[in-house]
Design a protein around this motif. Structure first.
Motif, mmCIF file in Angstrom:
data_model
loop_
_atom_site.group_PDB
_atom_site.id
_atom_site.type_symbol
_atom_site.label_atom_id
_atom_site.label_comp_id
_atom_site.label_asym_id
_atom_site.label_seq_id
_atom_site.Cartn_x
_atom_site.Cartn_y
_atom_site.Cartn_z
ATOM 1 N N VAL A 149 0.879 -1.251 0.105
ATOM 2 C CA VAL A 149 -0.110 -0.066 0.080
ATOM 3 C C VAL A 149 0.889 1.333 0.015
ATOM 4 N N LEU A 150 1.807 1.242 0.996
ATOM 5 C CA LEU A 150 2.761 2.217 0.932
ATOM 6 C C LEU A 150 4.268 1.475 0.697
ATOM 7 N N ALA A 151 5.303 1.989 -0.143
ATOM 8 C CA ALA A 151 6.100 1.385 -0.557
ATOM 9 C C ALA A 151 7.040 0.920 0.752
ATOM 10 N N LEU A 152 7.665 -0.226 0.619
ATOM 11 C CA LEU A 152 8.809 -0.591 1.718
ATOM 12 C C LEU A 152 10.016 -0.406 1.404
ATOM 13 N N ASP A 153 10.765 -0.876 0.350
ATOM 14 C CA ASP A 153 12.029 -0.688 0.421
ATOM 15 C C ASP A 153 12.358 -0.325 -1.129
ATOM 16 N N ARG A 154 11.317 -0.245 -2.058
ATOM 17 C CA ARG A 154 11.629 0.084 -3.294
ATOM 18 C C ARG A 154 10.621 0.811 -3.871
ATOM 19 N N VAL A 155 10.702 1.791 -4.742
ATOM 20 C CA VAL A 155 9.713 2.544 -5.554
ATOM 21 C C VAL A 155 9.837 1.887 -7.074
ATOM 22 N N ARG A 156 8.898 1.861 -7.692
ATOM 23 C CA ARG A 156 8.609 1.201 -9.027
ATOM 24 C C ARG A 156 8.186 2.203 -10.124
ATOM 25 N N TYR A 157 7.665 3.241 -9.739
ATOM 26 C CA TYR A 157 7.095 4.125 -10.964
ATOM 27 C C TYR A 157 7.055 5.372 -10.463
ATOM 28 N N VAL A 158 7.380 6.452 -11.228
ATOM 29 C CA VAL A 158 7.294 8.116 -10.841
ATOM 30 C C VAL A 158 5.780 8.245 -10.319
ATOM 31 N N GLY A 159 5.572 8.515 -8.903
ATOM 32 C CA GLY A 159 4.104 8.609 -8.304
ATOM 33 C C GLY A 159 3.773 7.635 -7.514
ATOM 34 N N ASP A 160 4.814 6.358 -7.429
ATOM 35 C CA ASP A 160 4.752 5.573 -6.364
ATOM 36 C C ASP A 160 4.484 6.039 -4.915
ATOM 37 N N HIS A 161 3.749 5.532 -4.135
ATOM 38 C CA HIS A 161 3.308 5.980 -2.940
ATOM 39 C C HIS A 161 4.467 5.833 -1.733
ATOM 40 N N VAL A 162 5.151 6.656 -1.209
ATOM 41 C CA VAL A 162 6.273 6.613 -0.366
ATOM 42 C C VAL A 162 5.833 6.655 1.078
ATOM 43 N N ALA A 163 5.079 7.811 1.158
ATOM 44 C CA ALA A 163 4.505 8.085 2.813
ATOM 45 C C ALA A 163 3.376 8.861 2.484
ATOM 46 N N VAL A 164 2.739 9.022 3.888
ATOM 47 C CA VAL A 164 1.385 9.883 3.687
ATOM 48 C C VAL A 164 1.528 10.790 4.937
ATOM 49 N N VAL A 165 1.267 12.043 4.725
ATOM 50 C CA VAL A 165 1.212 12.991 5.965
ATOM 51 C C VAL A 165 -0.395 13.474 6.136
ATOM 52 N N ILE A 166 -0.685 13.304 7.190
ATOM 53 C CA ILE A 166 -2.069 13.665 7.716
ATOM 54 C C ILE A 166 -2.072 14.784 8.541
ATOM 55 N N ALA A 167 -2.635 15.993 8.271
ATOM 56 C CA ALA A 167 -2.401 17.102 9.152
ATOM 57 C C ALA A 167 -3.962 17.689 8.984
ATOM 58 N N GLU A 168 -3.829 18.822 9.792
ATOM 59 C CA GLU A 168 -5.342 19.697 9.999
ATOM 60 C C GLU A 168 -5.584 20.107 8.831
ATOM 61 N N SER A 169 -4.888 20.524 8.080
ATOM 62 C CA SER A 169 -5.321 21.154 6.631
ATOM 63 C C SER A 169 -4.373 20.464 5.587
ATOM 64 N N LEU A 170 -4.836 20.609 4.351
ATOM 65 C CA LEU A 170 -4.019 20.166 3.125
ATOM 66 C C LEU A 170 -2.601 21.031 2.998
ATOM 67 N N ALA A 171 -2.760 22.324 3.427
ATOM 68 C CA ALA A 171 -1.517 23.207 3.142
ATOM 69 C C ALA A 171 -0.416 22.375 4.199
ATOM 70 N N GLU A 172 -0.948 22.109 5.451
ATOM 71 C CA GLU A 172 -0.116 21.840 6.490
ATOM 72 C C GLU A 172 0.500 20.353 6.127
ATOM 73 N N ALA A 173 -0.324 19.512 5.526
ATOM 74 C CA ALA A 173 0.099 18.223 5.237
ATOM 75 C C ALA A 173 1.215 18.118 4.099
ATOM 76 N N LYS A 174 1.044 19.302 2.953
ATOM 77 C CA LYS A 174 2.020 19.310 1.866
ATOM 78 C C LYS A 174 3.244 19.859 2.482
ATOM 79 N N ALA A 175 3.115 21.033 3.397
ATOM 80 C CA ALA A 175 4.365 21.520 4.009
ATOM 81 C C ALA A 175 5.107 20.514 4.854
ATOM 82 N N GLY A 176 4.285 19.429 5.546
ATOM 83 C CA GLY A 176 4.941 18.342 6.453
ATOM 84 C C GLY A 176 5.678 17.555 5.380
ATOM 85 N N ALA A 177 5.026 17.102 4.133
ATOM 86 C CA ALA A 177 5.535 16.209 3.342
ATOM 87 C C ALA A 177 6.924 16.844 2.661
ATOM 88 N N GLU A 178 6.992 18.239 2.772
ATOM 89 C CA GLU A 178 8.535 18.572 2.035
ATOM 90 C C GLU A 178 9.369 18.466 2.986
#
Lengths: 789, 264
Positions: free
Chosen positions: A109-138
């Motif tokens: 569901v989220l990559a373990l040790d390998r990514v296999r295409y551009v856009g593959d899911h590496v991690a998820v950030v969950i935040a109070e707002s979308l902007a804060e989630a994006k800022a966290g992801a950076e």
């Protein structure tokens, strides 16, 4: 086709061009899509995606992201694995020629040790707002070790190609075959002429108007999970998420697919994002919402098509087809999506007989993993690829024989039904001459030579191209598809609830995401029960309301979903007759139902449907120890065969040789969809399908950089979706041979346009240019190069 | 989009003060490129200084042989302007073919040329018409203004106030749109002003450029036939998914011919 029992046919019954009930809310902005829903305490998920096509993840440091303002949680593949969730699955087992099962690696569901295409899911950030989630992801620091990537099937099968999965040597998922190899070789041995063609079927990105979205919710009091999501088949999503991924028990998980703005196949599948939303909602004890941004849709929605094929047609001296041999390499992307393996095999190879009596067919399909987004069903799913191949080689053969392409097709049409093809399918009925003739009439084929001369006089090149397509809808029967590897049954369920006031709720396992079911399904009920269409409510898209359903794809909702409704309606009427017999003091065998009224045959004693409904609930007028009170029936309908819509599309194009621009002068689509419930909705389906088919043929192309694996066509700035001014005025015609294997005679109409159109366009362009082949999309530069080479 | 402060100064002086007093300010003149870039988090200005309320940046005025268009005039207004249509119909047509209706009602002349996107339409019009770009401190001829891909002669804190277009005898613009983005894959603006002819090409190269061989040929014979055999070298032209340099070079000749035809 059943008799018009209700007598509402002219106004709102079968065959009436009723305006779509649902459109008012859609076009006035009153629809309720997943992203419109906001739950108390809702948090927002943002997925960090791989910037590389192929890389090892040496380490992920999430500490800074976790400390970022507003961030509620950061999860990686390790967290998912620690909770014991399974990976995403493919629900169709394909066996290779040697009998071995298809090979595939894990799809976390989220990559373990390998990514296999551009856009593959590496991690998820969950935040109070979308902007804060994006800022966290950076702030997430991922230590990638970049590897070589491979994006095309030929390169992926080459020796020493980068490997996708340890479990899949050589990147070959399966080497499948269908048909009689020896008989086909014998046909080629005695052939007077062989025609060969090698070409690609270009990769497409679906781009439904509404991007994918999900909200996971968890009730810690009851332990109930709810997932709101953009799904074409909410029950299948629930089944997969519970039984295979293990997010929640099936009976504790409710999946709601509210208004959904288009799917085209891409919303059949169960993706990482909705899985994470449900899982994280329970972990965090608060709702988690995710809505794809368009660039995420480009990167991570399952793509469509992407074949490279070599086709050979064997002909006798009279231009009759003797055999067809096909070798296709299908790009599956980096992981197997939910139904990925069935699309280039059983939804493709089985349609290679087209409308033609071909005694021997043999097809081999290699399913190949590459470092690209997963590929799965997209409007037509295998059948556009089959039609393109058949109709391109048929047109090419006609030209090489110096025969009129219409005459060549006529010489080889199937005319006796049922017809068993060499590739599983048994066509129940059709009339291919009728649709071809009608299409020729509508396009004025006889006048084409004059129109071509007029174009030439203006320095333009004109061509005409045909596509006599066939497709298979309502994939079935369940036992048969099970024997071919399907992990699910392919029936449909329906429930008809008659209320005491005589209004009706129809609960269907089909799902409407643009098809107009709220109108067409209500038309069937109005027709059969003789009640106004306003008194019918169609309920779908909620696993807590509808008992079960297989959803909407493969143009199955009319042929399968409405058949189930018909069976339930038959039961309602049968029970109504039993009750009416008591109310009218007559024998049950003497009760007829006609014009919305139960009547004693040959008398004027009658009880209208609504009165009977009330009586059914009061239980005053019949013995409830013999007949249960209430009026509610359900049915499961499992078809006995596929349905086989077919037709003929003709494109006429004019080309500007200076620029290579192709202009579609005429586009005629004549289709045989069997019984038609609503001709206006059917015409709309044809228009939309043809637009997508023209898109594939002329405009749309998903391109990855062959070295880096970066998606080059990652936005509408570079991925050319068809627009109104790219398209001609469509001329739509109908012929009708009702399907013989379902109660309503419906064949299905949702995909035909996308299936038939591409070959018609490319046949027209190659005709105009006097060349054998040109790659899709037929861009101005490709045409210009063909003229100047 | 990252956080930023938003300002709506009323005067050029106020705008200039904001420009000099902030960390990383950006002028907003329609925002049809800047806002999408910010939404994708590819640009993160500290401050947006919206010029829409600044006086003196609007208006279309004709005076004899010159047409002046304010920097904040929207594309739709140029397309619909009777003055522009009468004086330089090709310029009205150019403005009416930019992007889509939403873009044309937000995007401005000043914003477009300050951005100098290599596929934008206005740079071709400005260069072929030998326009003069006025700023808060000087006047710059179009030949000196457009320097290359997204580069202009503007100083960091310089504000375009308007553009003066000499009214030509004849002018025509022909655009071959990128089928996906509808930006110019090749756009050619041809203008005959006095006895001189200028041919400016956008979309094909890293920046707008002139084609002297066509200008010479058209000066003696203003006809499509006169340039039918003149082509630009493909070396150095843009290449992308939609068109190779070679194809773009072909389109330069074809679109130049069509621009001449539309000017007749």
């Amino acid at each position: 086709m059943p008799a018009d029992k209700g007598g509402n046919g002219a106004q709102s019954g079968i065959g009436a061009a009723v305006r779509r009930k649902e459109d008012f809310r859609f076009i006035t902005g009153a629809g309720r899509y997943t992203d419109d829903i906001t739950l108390p305490g809702q948090s927002y998920a943002y997925f960090l995606r791989s910037p590389y096509a192929h890389a090892q993840i040496a380490a992920i440091d999430i500490a800074a992201a976790e400390a970022s303002p507003g961030v509620v949680a950061v999860f990686t593949g390790k967290d998912v694995a620690a909770d014991g969730l399974g990976g995403l699955i493919c629900g169709w087992m394909i066996h290779s020629k040697d009998g071995s099962e298809m090979r595939t690696g894990a799809h976390p569901v989220l990559a373990l040790d390998r990514v296999r295409y551009v856009g593959d899911h590496v991690a998820v950030v969950i935040a109070e707002s979308l902007a804060e989630a994006k800022a966290g992801a950076e702030l997430i620091d991922v230590d990638y070790e970049e590897y070589d990537a491979v994006v095309g099937v030929e390169a992926a099968l080459a020796e020493n190609a980068p490997q996708l999965h340890d479990e899949v040597p050589g990147n070959l998922c399966f080497a499948w075959e269908l048909g009689d190899k020896a008989a086909t070789e014998a046909a080629f041995d005695r052939a007077a002429r062989r025609v060969t063609l090698t070409f690609a079927n270009n990769r497409l990105i679906p781009n439904a108007m509404e991007p994918r979205a999900a909200i996971g919710d968890y009730d810690r009091g009851t332990g109930d999970y709810t997932l709101y999501t953009t799904s074409q088949n909410p029950h299948v999503a629930r089944l997969v998420l519970s039984a295979f991924v293990g997010v929640a028990p099936e009976h504790k998980l409710r999946v709601i697919a509210p208004d959904v703005g288009g799917g085209f196949g891409s919303k059949i599948f169960i993706y990482a994002e909705e899985t994470v939303c449900v899982w994280a909602a329970a972990k965090l004890r608060r709702p988690v919402k995710w809505t794809a941004e368009r660039n995420e849709s480009f990167l991570s929605d399952a793509h469509g098509r992407d074949h490279v094929s070599h086709a050979e047609l064997a002909l006798d001296a009279d231009g009759r087809m003797l055999g067809l041999r096909v070798h296709t390499r299908a790009n599956l992307g980096a992981y197997l999506s939910t139904f990925a393996s069935s699309v280039p095999t059983y939804l493709y190879g089985t349609l290679l007989s087209g409308q033609y009596d071909i005694p021997a067919i043999y097809v081999e399909v290699d399913g190949v993993f590459t470092h690209t987004a997963p590929v799965d069903a997209y409007r037509g799913a295998g059948r556009p690829e089959a039609t393109y191949l058949v109709e391109r080689i048929v047109e090419t053969a006609a030209r090489e024989l110096d025969m009129d392409p219409v005459e060549f097709r006529r010489r080889n049409f199937i005319r006796e039904f049922p017809h068993q093809t060499p590739v599983i399918m048994n066509y129940d009925i059709g009339d291919y001459d009728a649709s071809l003739n009608e299409a020729c009439r509508l396009v004025d084929y006889a006048g084409f030579a004059d129109r071509r001369a007029a174009s030439e006089a203006r320095g333009r090149k004109r061509g005409i191209g045909f596509s006599a397509y066939i497709e298979a809808c309502g994939i079935a029967p369940s036992q048969a598809v099970g024997s071919l590897g399907a992990g699910v049954g392919l029936w449909e369920s329906a429930e008809v609830r008659v209320n005491p006031t005589g209004s009706v709720e129809v609960l269907t396992g089909s799902h409407s995401h643009g098809q107009g079911h709220e109108t067409t399904f209500a038309q069937l009920v109005s027709d059969q029960l003789g009640i106004p269409i306003e008194n019918v409510e169609v309920v779908h898209g909620d696993t807590d309301k509808v008992q079960f359903g297989m959803g909407t794809y493969g143009s199955r909702s009319g042929a399968v979903g409405m058949s189930a409704i018909q069976l339930a309606l038959d039961k309602v009427i049968a029970k109504g007759r039993r009750i009416a017999a008591h109310l009218l003091e007559a024998g049950e065998e003497d009760i007829t139902f006609d014009g919305g009224s139960f009547q004693v045959a040959g008398t004027d004693r009658a009880v209208p449907f609504a009165d009977l409904a009330l009586q059914a609930y009061t239980g005053h007028g019949f013995p409830t120890n013999e007949i249960e009170p209430g009026l509610k029936e359900s049915a499961f309908y499992d078809p006995v065969n596929f349905t086989f819509p077919a037709g003929c599309h003709i494109a006429e194009v004019e080309i500007d040789p200076e620029t290579g621009v192709t202009h579609i002068e005429n586009f005629v689509a004549v289709d045989d969809f069997g019984t038609i419930i609503n001709p206006m909705i059917v015409a709309g389906q044809v228009h939309g399908g043809v637009a997508q088919g023209i898109g594939q043929a002329m405009l749309e192309n998903c391109a990855y950089d062959p070295e880096s694996g970066q998606l080059l066509s990652g936005s509408f700035m570079d991925y050319c979706m068809p627009r109104a001014d790219d398209l001609p005025e469509f001329v739509v015609g109908m012929t009708e041979t009702p399907c013989t294997t379902n109660p309503l005679g419906i064949k299905g109409c949702g995909e035909a346009g996308a299936i038939g159109a591409p070959a018609a366009i490319v046949n027209a362009v190659t005709d105009a240019l006097g060349i054998r082949d040109i790659a899709m999309p037929v861009t101005p530069e490709r045409v210009w190069r063909a003229i100047n080479s | 989009m990252y956080e930023f402060d938003y300002h709506t100064p009323q005067t050029i002086d106020d705008a200039r003060a904001l420009l000099s007093g902030r960390d990383d300010p950006k002028l907003l003149a329609g925002g049809q490129t800047l806002l999408p870039t910010m939404k994708q988090r590819l640009a993160a200005p500290s401050d947006l200084i919206d010029l829409r309320k600044v006086t003196g940046l609007d208006g279309i005025t004709g005076a004899g042989d010159t047409l002046r268009i304010g920097a904040m005039v929207r594309h739709a207004a140029v397309a619909a302007s009777d003055e522009v249509r009468q004086a330089i119909p090709a310029l009205a047509a150019l403005a009416g073919g930019i992007g889509d209706p939403l873009v044309r009602h937000r995007g401005t002349l000043g914003g477009s040329i300050a951005n100098n996107d290599p596929s934008a339409d206005y740079p071709a019009g400005c260069l072929a018409l030998a326009a003069t770009i006025s700023t808060d401190r000087r006047e710059i001829g179009a030949d000196e203004f457009f320097l290359g891909m997204f580069e202009t002669a503007l100083e960091e804190d310089e504000i375009i106030t308007g553009v003066a277009f000499p009214v030509p005898r004849k002018a025509g613009y022909a655009k071959f749109p990128n089928p996906a983005s509808r930006y110019a894959m090749v756009g050619v603006f041809v203008a005959q002003t006095g006895n001189a002819v200028r041919v400016a090409v956008t979309g094909a190269g890293p920046g707008v450029f002139r084609v002297p061989a066509m200008e010479t040929a058209l000066a003696s014979d203003f006809s499509a036939q006169a340039i039918a055999d003149i082509s630009v070298p493909s070396d150095g032209l843009l290449e992308d998914l939609h068109g190779s340099a070679e194809y773009r070079a072909n389109l330069v000749t074809v679109m130049a011919k069509r621009a001449v035809q539309s000017a007749l």
